[in-house]
Design a protein around this motif. Structure first.
Motif, PDB file in Angstrom:
ATOM      1  N   VAL A   1       2.818  -0.395  -9.950  1.00 42.73           N
ATOM      2  CA  VAL A   1       1.649  -0.397  -9.076  1.00 42.73           C
ATOM      3  C   VAL A   1       2.128  -0.604  -7.647  1.00 42.73           C
ATOM      4  O   VAL A   1       2.899  -1.535  -7.372  1.00 42.73           O
ATOM      5  N   GLY A   2       1.688   0.256  -6.753  1.00 44.43           N
ATOM      6  CA  GLY A   2       2.137   0.180  -5.372  1.00 44.43           C
ATOM      7  C   GLY A   2       0.991  -0.066  -4.408  1.00 44.43           C
ATOM      8  O   GLY A   2      -0.188  -0.032  -4.769  1.00 44.43           O
ATOM      9  N   ALA A   3       1.348  -0.300  -3.153  1.00 43.60           N
ATOM     10  CA  ALA A   3       0.397  -0.662  -2.099  1.00 43.60           C
ATOM     11  C   ALA A   3       0.382   0.413  -1.014  1.00 43.60           C
ATOM     12  O   ALA A   3       1.194   1.350  -1.016  1.00 43.60           O
ATOM     13  N   LYS A   4      -0.547   0.258  -0.093  1.00 42.12           N
ATOM     14  CA  LYS A   4      -0.572   1.104   1.100  1.00 42.12           C
ATOM     15  C   LYS A   4       0.204   0.401   2.192  1.00 42.12           C
ATOM     16  O   LYS A   4      -0.086  -0.748   2.531  1.00 42.12           O
ATOM     17  N   LEU A   5       1.201   1.086   2.728  1.00 41.19           N
ATOM     18  CA  LEU A   5       2.079   0.501   3.734  1.00 41.19           C
ATOM     19  C   LEU A   5       1.902   1.236   5.066  1.00 41.19           C
ATOM     20  O   LEU A   5       1.733   2.458   5.097  1.00 41.19           O
ATOM     21  N   TYR A   6       1.974   0.453   6.136  1.00 40.53           N
ATOM     22  CA  TYR A   6       1.810   1.003   7.488  1.00 40.53           C
ATOM     23  C   TYR A   6       3.051   0.719   8.318  1.00 40.53           C
ATOM     24  O   TYR A   6       3.684  -0.337   8.188  1.00 40.53           O
ATOM     25  N   PHE A   7       3.370   1.661   9.188  1.00 41.48           N
ATOM     26  CA  PHE A   7       4.359   1.379  10.224  1.00 41.48           C
ATOM     27  C   PHE A   7       3.792   0.309  11.163  1.00 41.48           C
ATOM     28  O   PHE A   7       2.586   0.022  11.151  1.00 41.48           O
ATOM     29  N   GLY A   8       4.636  -0.231  11.999  1.00 41.29           N
ATOM     30  CA  GLY A   8       4.195  -1.258  12.928  1.00 41.29           C
ATOM     31  C   GLY A   8       3.101  -0.802  13.865  1.00 41.29           C
ATOM     32  O   GLY A   8       2.301  -1.624  14.339  1.00 41.29           O
ATOM     33  N   ASP A   9       3.032   0.514  14.140  1.00 33.75           N
ATOM     34  CA  ASP A   9       2.000   1.024  15.045  1.00 33.75           C
ATOM     35  C   ASP A   9       0.717   1.401  14.321  1.00 33.75           C
ATOM     36  O   ASP A   9      -0.195   1.960  14.932  1.00 33.75           O
TER      37      ASP A   9
ATOM     38  N   GLY B   1       5.170   6.360 -21.356  1.00 30.89           N
ATOM     39  CA  GLY B   1       3.724   6.381 -21.517  1.00 30.89           C
ATOM     40  C   GLY B   1       2.960   5.490 -20.567  1.00 30.89           C
ATOM     41  O   GLY B   1       1.733   5.371 -20.682  1.00 30.89           O
ATOM     42  N   TYR B   2       3.656   4.859 -19.604  1.00 34.08           N
ATOM     43  CA  TYR B   2       2.979   3.987 -18.634  1.00 34.08           C
ATOM     44  C   TYR B   2       2.610   4.790 -17.389  1.00 34.08           C
ATOM     45  O   TYR B   2       3.421   5.544 -16.859  1.00 34.08           O
ATOM     46  N   ARG B   3       1.391   4.584 -16.914  1.00 32.84           N
ATOM     47  CA  ARG B   3       0.926   5.293 -15.726  1.00 32.84           C
ATOM     48  C   ARG B   3       1.264   4.504 -14.462  1.00 32.84           C
ATOM     49  O   ARG B   3       1.321   3.277 -14.484  1.00 32.84           O
ATOM     50  N   THR B   4       1.447   5.231 -13.371  1.00 34.85           N
ATOM     51  CA  THR B   4       1.702   4.629 -12.066  1.00 34.85           C
ATOM     52  C   THR B   4       0.426   4.685 -11.236  1.00 34.85           C
ATOM     53  O   THR B   4      -0.311   5.676 -11.275  1.00 34.85           O
ATOM     54  N   VAL B   5       0.166   3.618 -10.478  1.00 33.75           N
ATOM     55  CA  VAL B   5      -1.046   3.520  -9.664  1.00 33.75           C
ATOM     56  C   VAL B   5      -0.665   3.089  -8.258  1.00 33.75           C
ATOM     57  O   VAL B   5       0.198   2.215  -8.076  1.00 33.75           O
ATOM     58  N   VAL B   6      -1.304   3.684  -7.264  1.00 34.80           N
ATOM     59  CA  VAL B   6      -1.215   3.175  -5.901  1.00 34.80           C
ATOM     60  C   VAL B   6      -2.599   2.680  -5.515  1.00 34.80           C
ATOM     61  O   VAL B   6      -3.592   3.365  -5.739  1.00 34.80           O
ATOM     62  N   ASN B   7      -2.669   1.474  -4.977  1.00 34.31           N
ATOM     63  CA  ASN B   7      -3.947   0.882  -4.581  1.00 34.31           C
ATOM     64  C   ASN B   7      -3.964   0.688  -3.070  1.00 34.31           C
ATOM     65  O   ASN B   7      -3.364  -0.261  -2.543  1.00 34.31           O
ATOM     66  N   PRO B   8      -4.670   1.549  -2.320  1.00 37.04           N
ATOM     67  CA  PRO B   8      -4.690   1.431  -0.856  1.00 37.04           C
ATOM     68  C   PRO B   8      -5.380   0.178  -0.340  1.00 37.04           C
ATOM     69  O   PRO B   8      -5.294  -0.116   0.859  1.00 37.04           O
ATOM     70  N   ASN B   9      -6.063  -0.554  -1.211  1.00 37.93           N
ATOM     71  CA  ASN B   9      -6.713  -1.790  -0.784  1.00 37.93           C
ATOM     72  C   ASN B   9      -5.746  -2.966  -0.726  1.00 37.93           C
ATOM     73  O   ASN B   9      -6.106  -4.041  -0.244  1.00 37.93           O
ATOM     74  N   ALA B  10      -4.529  -2.774  -1.232  1.00 38.91           N
ATOM     75  CA  ALA B  10      -3.440  -3.742  -1.042  1.00 38.91           C
ATOM     76  C   ALA B  10      -2.609  -3.227   0.126  1.00 38.91           C
ATOM     77  O   ALA B  10      -1.961  -2.184   0.020  1.00 38.91           O
ATOM     78  N   GLU B  11      -2.606  -3.937   1.236  1.00 35.53           N
ATOM     79  CA  GLU B  11      -2.044  -3.402   2.480  1.00 35.53           C
ATOM     80  C   GLU B  11      -0.975  -4.321   3.057  1.00 35.53           C
ATOM     81  O   GLU B  11      -1.155  -5.551   3.096  1.00 35.53           O
ATOM     82  N   LEU B  12       0.110  -3.700   3.525  1.00 32.40           N
ATOM     83  CA  LEU B  12       1.201  -4.422   4.178  1.00 32.40           C
ATOM     84  C   LEU B  12       1.762  -3.551   5.298  1.00 32.40           C
ATOM     85  O   LEU B  12       1.635  -2.322   5.277  1.00 32.40           O
ATOM     86  N   HIS B  13       2.384  -4.205   6.264  1.00 32.80           N
ATOM     87  CA  HIS B  13       3.227  -3.486   7.207  1.00 32.80           C
ATOM     88  C   HIS B  13       4.593  -3.281   6.565  1.00 32.80           C
ATOM     89  O   HIS B  13       5.055  -4.103   5.772  1.00 32.80           O
ATOM     90  N   HIS B  14       5.237  -2.166   6.928  1.00 35.30           N
ATOM     91  CA  HIS B  14       6.602  -1.908   6.477  1.00 35.30           C
ATOM     92  C   HIS B  14       7.413  -1.409   7.671  1.00 35.30           C
ATOM     93  O   HIS B  14       7.216  -0.286   8.141  1.00 35.30           O
ATOM     94  N   PHE B  15       8.285  -2.261   8.148  1.00 37.64           N
ATOM     95  CA  PHE B  15       9.173  -1.895   9.255  1.00 37.64           C
ATOM     96  C   PHE B  15      10.399  -1.238   8.634  1.00 37.64           C
ATOM     97  O   PHE B  15      11.437  -1.863   8.444  1.00 37.64           O
ATOM     98  N   GLU B  16      10.266   0.025   8.317  1.00 44.85           N
ATOM     99  CA  GLU B  16      11.029   0.732   7.292  1.00 44.85           C
ATOM    100  C   GLU B  16      12.540   0.706   7.469  1.00 44.85           C
ATOM    101  O   GLU B  16      13.055   0.794   8.568  1.00 44.85           O
ATOM    102  N   SER B  17      13.223   0.626   6.313  1.00 44.57           N
ATOM    103  CA  SER B  17      14.655   0.861   6.134  1.00 44.57           C
ATOM    104  C   SER B  17      15.562  -0.252   6.638  1.00 44.57           C
ATOM    105  O   SER B  17      16.768  -0.100   6.634  1.00 44.57           O
ATOM    106  N   SER B  18      15.015  -1.392   7.034  1.00 44.60           N
ATOM    107  CA  SER B  18      15.881  -2.447   7.538  1.00 44.60           C
ATOM    108  C   SER B  18      16.651  -3.154   6.437  1.00 44.60           C
ATOM    109  O   SER B  18      17.627  -3.848   6.712  1.00 44.60           O
ATOM    110  N   THR B  19      16.213  -2.987   5.170  1.00 42.58           N
ATOM    111  CA  THR B  19      16.968  -3.585   4.072  1.00 42.58           C
ATOM    112  C   THR B  19      18.321  -2.906   3.914  1.00 42.58           C
ATOM    113  O   THR B  19      19.280  -3.519   3.479  1.00 42.58           O
ATOM    114  N   ARG B  20      18.396  -1.626   4.268  1.00 45.64           N
ATOM    115  CA  ARG B  20      19.666  -0.903   4.167  1.00 45.64           C
ATOM    116  C   ARG B  20      20.547  -1.284   5.344  1.00 45.64           C
ATOM    117  O   ARG B  20      20.099  -1.345   6.467  1.00 45.64           O
ATOM    118  N   VAL B  21      21.811  -1.507   5.035  1.00 45.44           N
ATOM    119  CA  VAL B  21      22.701  -1.981   6.079  1.00 45.44           C
ATOM    120  C   VAL B  21      23.452  -0.802   6.689  1.00 45.44           C
ATOM    121  O   VAL B  21      24.633  -0.629   6.487  1.00 45.44           O
TER     122      VAL B  21
END
Length: 572
Positions: free
Chosen positions: A418-426, A507-527
């Protein structure tokens, strides 16, 4: 064409009262030349005060079907105009496959459709409104889908809008069978064809759901259907009349409240720990508000290298900002923090996180070359929670109840990631589900403005999709372990997509729920690592059949973009 077989749900215990049987003298018998055996299809059409031109066009669309093994059962629901009954009788006399029933009193669409169902003889029932039009090949295409498997209980097709003048627009390219999407929106709609015995077994149409009676029936059939098949062709033309929701959303205000009630009843039957609420702006959408009875421990697995980045004009240690947002904003109380620490992480960063998280913290050291999948696997192995939340250290909580909104789906036995809706900082969209585009994974609506509704509002409601990003992904720990976790053959990228596809294969389904919201300042986990092309090649070797035919992003979309742009026009 067929979606994977859904796991059987609970049987429906509530049954509507048997419909009033039509009087025999009110039915026009088959004329000479009508098939003696029961037909494959019974097309059911309740009729009320339909104008002659629209009635003639609807009748002609059935009569012109290239597949001829059908009967057309029409019920005049007490039309005040005597001409309506006269036209129906004339149609029955002209074609022995047409059968008509007359109700002396108007009983509403539920009663009229149940009357049609009561006299139907076909193995399958197809639903056609009195002013709509079938494509001439509709029944042939559905019949071919039924021939492919002997356990198909429900078939639906794509549709479009047809104006009063006959102009067609707004083709709706639908996903394959998507139970969670159906809880958000009556997406199957037209054309829907059900095995008649299944419709009868779940109780037919239920009183009290007028305007959303098909939605209520579809939810109940979907719970017990052995196989649901989507035919990805526009085979039904929905009339945009002033009295139709297709042409005027205010035409049937009761329909949307009945839709919410239908979804709520479904949630109760299948054990969803939530309630259905209507969207504040889009009246045809529902959302599931969590009402969690279970209190699982959530293990937040957070890999970090202690990266520093400028955020909103200030430099900050990303993992500290992420943990602070969890502690300050998250309303779910039962969670632990499993911090997986890359060996290059500054010790002072670890100590600051320790001082923030305190008793919630579990430290897991990571060794060797950077391998994001191995870090996540180590964190999950150390987790004590029944549910694990994979979270990048470059995220920041926006909606305080985001964990609850992920849990309400993740707790379901047939749902995997299950995933969330992620936004860039802007504020632009970074993630609201992954689609397969040109044989590779792609983020739909990447870079769109945050308020963009998407194709038929699909960036606004919880829905099934091929995969979700591992930047914020919740899954039951037992399901994660069942598929062997993340593959370490994907040290940098696509490990999350591979995980979702492995879950889907089980047999498991994947769901994205846009009502769960976070910012994602993308790719900083990668070094500082680039995405190696060999990882995409490996993903293709494993999952080419799925990546070349995404069940939730099918034919009919423009090849230039992964953003649900219909070749025949944009969705509403």
């Amino acid at each position: 064409m067929g979606a994977p077989q859904a796991r059987p749900g609970p049987q429906v215990s509530q049954r509507s009262e048997p419909p009033e049987r039509p009087r025999a003298e009110d039915s026009v018998s088959h004329r000479p030349g009508a098939p003696a055996a029961a037909p494959r299809f019974s097309v059911l059409t309740p009729v009320f005060e339909t104008g002659p031109a629209l009635l003639e066009e609807m009748l002609a669309s059935v009569a012109s079907q290239s597949f001829g093994d059908w009967e057309h059962v029409l019920v005049d629901d007490g039309s005040a105009s005597p001409q309506v009954w006269e036209w129906l009788v004339a149609a029955a006399r002209a074609d022995g496959r047409v059968r008509v029933v007359r109700r002396e009193l108007n009983g509403g669409i539920v009663a009229a459709t149940n009357d049609a169902l009561a006299v139907a003889r076909g193995e399958f029932v197809a639903l056609l409104d009195h002013d709509d039009v079938l494509h001439s090949g509709a029944l042939a295409a559905v019949s071919a889908a039924l021939d492919a498997h002997d356990d198909v209980d429900f078939v639906y097709t794509d549709e479009d809008i047809i104006t009063m003048a006959g102009r067609r627009s707004s083709p709706y390219r639908k996903p394959d069978w998507s139970p969670e999407t159906l809880c958000s929106q009556m997406y199957t709609c037209h054309l829907s064809v059900f095995r008649r015995s299944v419709v009868e077994a779940v109780g037919g149409y239920r009183a009290g759901f007028d305007g959303s009676q098909d939605y209520d029936l579809t939810l109940r059939v979907g719970e017990v259907a052995r196989r649901v098949v989507h035919v990805p062709e526009v085979l039904y033309h929905w009339r945009a009349a002033p009295t139709s929701v297709a042409g005027n959303a205010d035409a049937k205000p009761h329909a949307f409240e009945n839709a919410r009630r239908a979804v709520g009843a479904h949630l109760a039957r299948v054990g969803f720990e939530g309630v259905a609420v209507r969207d504040r702006e889009r009246v045809n959408l529902c959302h599931i508000e969590p009402r969690l009875v279970s209190e699982p421990l959530v293990s937040v697995v957070l890999p970090t290298a202690g990266s520093v980045r400028e955020v909103r004009g200030r430099w900050r240690v990303l993992v500290e900002g992420c943990v602070e947002s969890l502690l300050e904003r998250a309303t779910w109380g039962r969670w632990e923090l499993v911090l997986v620490v890359d060996p290059r992480t500054d010790a002072h960063v670890v100590e600051r996180v320790r001082s923030l998280a305190r008793e919630r913290l579990r430290l897991v050291p990571s060794r060797g070359e950077f391998n994001f999948a191995a870090m996540v696997n180590a964190g999950v192995a150390a987790a004590r929670g029944e549910q694990v939340l994979l979270l990048n250290d470059d995220t920041e909580v926006l909606s305080p109840d985001f964990m609850e909104r992920l849990l309400v789906y993740s707790l379901q036995p047939d749902i995997g990631a299950v995933g969330a809706k992620l936004y860039f900082g802007d504020g632009r969209i970074q993630h609201v589900g992954v689609v397969a585009f040109e044989g590779r994974p792609a983020h739909c609506y990447w870079g769109y403005r945050g308020s963009s509704p998407g194709y038929f509002a699909n960036a606004r409601f919880a829905r099934n999709c091929l995969a979700v990003t591992g930047a914020c992904l919740m899954v039951g720990k037992d399901k994660y372990d069942e598929v062997g976790g993340m593959s370490t053959s994907f040290p940098i990228s696509y490990n999350d997509v591979d995980l979702c596809l492995k879950l889907g294969h089980r047999g498991y389904r994947t769901v994205v729920n846009p009502n769960a919201e976070l910012h994602h300042f993308e790719s900083s986990t990668r070094v500082g690592l680039e995405l190696p092309p060999d990882e995409l090649a490996l993903l293709r070797r494993r999952w080419a059949s799925v990546l070349d035919r995404d069940p939730y992003y099918g034919a009919g979309f423009a090849p230039e973009t992964p953003n649900f742009v219909s070749v025949g026009g944009a969705g509403g």
